[in-house]
Write a protein that holds these residues in place. Structure first.
Motif, PDB file in Angstrom:
ATOM      1  N   LYS A   1       1.569 -34.149 -15.122  1.00  0.00           N
ATOM      2  CA  LYS A   1       0.398 -34.970 -14.774  1.00  0.00           C
ATOM      3  C   LYS A   1      -0.832 -34.127 -14.439  1.00  0.00           C
ATOM      4  O   LYS A   1      -1.524 -34.351 -13.436  1.00  0.00           O
ATOM      5  CB  LYS A   1       0.730 -35.917 -13.615  1.00  0.00           C
ATOM      6  CG  LYS A   1       1.876 -36.881 -13.948  1.00  0.00           C
ATOM      7  CD  LYS A   1       2.093 -37.893 -12.847  1.00  0.00           C
ATOM      8  CE  LYS A   1       3.315 -38.771 -13.114  1.00  0.00           C
ATOM      9  NZ  LYS A   1       3.271 -39.445 -14.424  1.00  0.00           N
TER      10      LYS A   1
ATOM     11  N   GLU B   1       3.595 -35.512 -19.229  1.00  0.00           N
ATOM     12  CA  GLU B   1       4.004 -36.802 -18.677  1.00  0.00           C
ATOM     13  C   GLU B   1       4.626 -36.629 -17.298  1.00  0.00           C
ATOM     14  O   GLU B   1       4.536 -37.517 -16.439  1.00  0.00           O
ATOM     15  CB  GLU B   1       5.002 -37.483 -19.627  1.00  0.00           C
ATOM     16  CG  GLU B   1       4.379 -37.942 -20.943  1.00  0.00           C
ATOM     17  CD  GLU B   1       5.409 -38.468 -21.918  1.00  0.00           C
ATOM     18  OE1 GLU B   1       6.603 -38.536 -21.529  1.00  0.00           O
ATOM     19  OE2 GLU B   1       5.044 -38.799 -23.065  1.00  0.00           O
TER      20      GLU B   1
ATOM     21  N   ARG C   1       4.204 -34.187 -23.981  1.00  0.00           N
ATOM     22  CA  ARG C   1       5.403 -34.709 -23.327  1.00  0.00           C
ATOM     23  C   ARG C   1       5.620 -34.035 -21.970  1.00  0.00           C
ATOM     24  O   ARG C   1       5.999 -34.682 -20.999  1.00  0.00           O
ATOM     25  CB  ARG C   1       6.626 -34.512 -24.215  1.00  0.00           C
ATOM     26  CG  ARG C   1       6.603 -35.355 -25.487  1.00  0.00           C
ATOM     27  CD  ARG C   1       7.979 -35.451 -26.124  1.00  0.00           C
ATOM     28  NE  ARG C   1       7.896 -36.044 -27.439  1.00  0.00           N
ATOM     29  CZ  ARG C   1       7.868 -35.373 -28.577  1.00  0.00           C
ATOM     30  NH1 ARG C   1       7.913 -34.045 -28.557  1.00  0.00           N
ATOM     31  NH2 ARG C   1       7.778 -35.984 -29.736  1.00  0.00           N
TER      32      ARG C   1
END
Length: 258
Positions: free
Chosen positions: A185, A182, A179
């Motif tokens: 990156k 996200e 998570r």
């Protein structure tokens, strides 16, 4: 990816066997971080409540209960703290206990657990950044000690750094690396997780890759230091009085019996 599934019924049986009443029990470790291997053990963490007669003498025993072993085919590592000890840790720059408290992988809960979760935000300060800086440095040392180095401590290093950066910027505790990535990156995270999950043979790195990951470690370390310096988080927790009231209430409830 062949990640391990969670058998809540077996874990619940283990929690039910705890010698003291529990305020909560959650799953931490690799399952919480988002990259459990098929052979990962289950790290159960939580808070228990000692009986009043255990607290009256000069020495208080069983402030921490630890138990590990294989039960019903599951390798389990259980650690719980008495409420007073855990509440004290919440008021220090200890991100680890906040991750346990706020883990979404809940095995046992109570209304007081929900109260504690609400109080967590009032315990977070900018100085929690020191916890994650120190934790990352320890994991990096573990990573560098082995030849060839393993993927696991590298993943733990990046998980800790990204959790700390996210906490400093948002005030939110997020321990799941997938998570976190996200937003971050980082292109290499998915590959590292896949290699860990494929087992020991794939879970090691080539020597030629070390220089790249060391640059990434130093970059993220500097990013965490900057996020800490610029964080809008307060310098002191504000939950002490409320935690004190909750502890007294828990003690009185326990003293009253069923």
């Amino acid at each position: 990816m062949n990640a391990q599934t969670i058998d809540n019924e077996k874990l619940q049986c283990h929690v039910d066997a705890h010698p003291y009443p529990l305020v909560f029990a959650t799953i931490s470790g690799a399952h919480l971080y988002g990259f459990p291997s098929p052979d990962s053990d289950f790290d159960l963490r939580g808070v228990h409540l000692l009986p009043l007669d255990h607290l009256l003498g000069l020495e208080v025993s069983h402030e921490t209960v630890e138990k590990s072993g294989v039960y019903d085919g599951l390798e389990i590592d259980l650690v719980t703290h008495d409420a007073k000890k855990f509440f004290g840790l919440m008021l220090k720059k200890n991100g680890y206990v906040l991750e346990q408290l706020l883990s979404p992988l809940v095995v046992h809960t109570t209304p007081e657990h929900e109260e504690l979760k609400q109080l967590a935000a009032k315990c977070i300060t900018r100085y929690h950044g020191h916890h994650y800086l120190g934790f990352a440095a320890n994991q990096w040392k573990l990573f560098g000690r082995e030849e060839p180095p393993r993927v696991k401590p590298l993943l733990y290093t990046f998980r800790v750094l990204l959790t700390g950066i996210h906490l400093m910027r948002t005030g939110q505790v997020e321990a799941n690396l997938l998570r976190l990535n996200e937003t971050a990156k980082l292109t290499y995270i998915d590959d590292l997780v896949a290699r860990k999950l494929e087992g020991p043979e794939k879970g090691r790195l080539e020597t030629g890759q070390l220089e790249y990951y060391e640059r990434e470690y130093q970059r993220l370390l500097a990013e965490l230091e900057t996020a800490m310096a610029e964080s809008p988080l307060p310098e002191q927790p504000t939950a002490r009085a409320t935690l004190d009231d909750l502890l007294v209430r828990l003690r009185l409830q326990e003293g009253a019996g069923p």
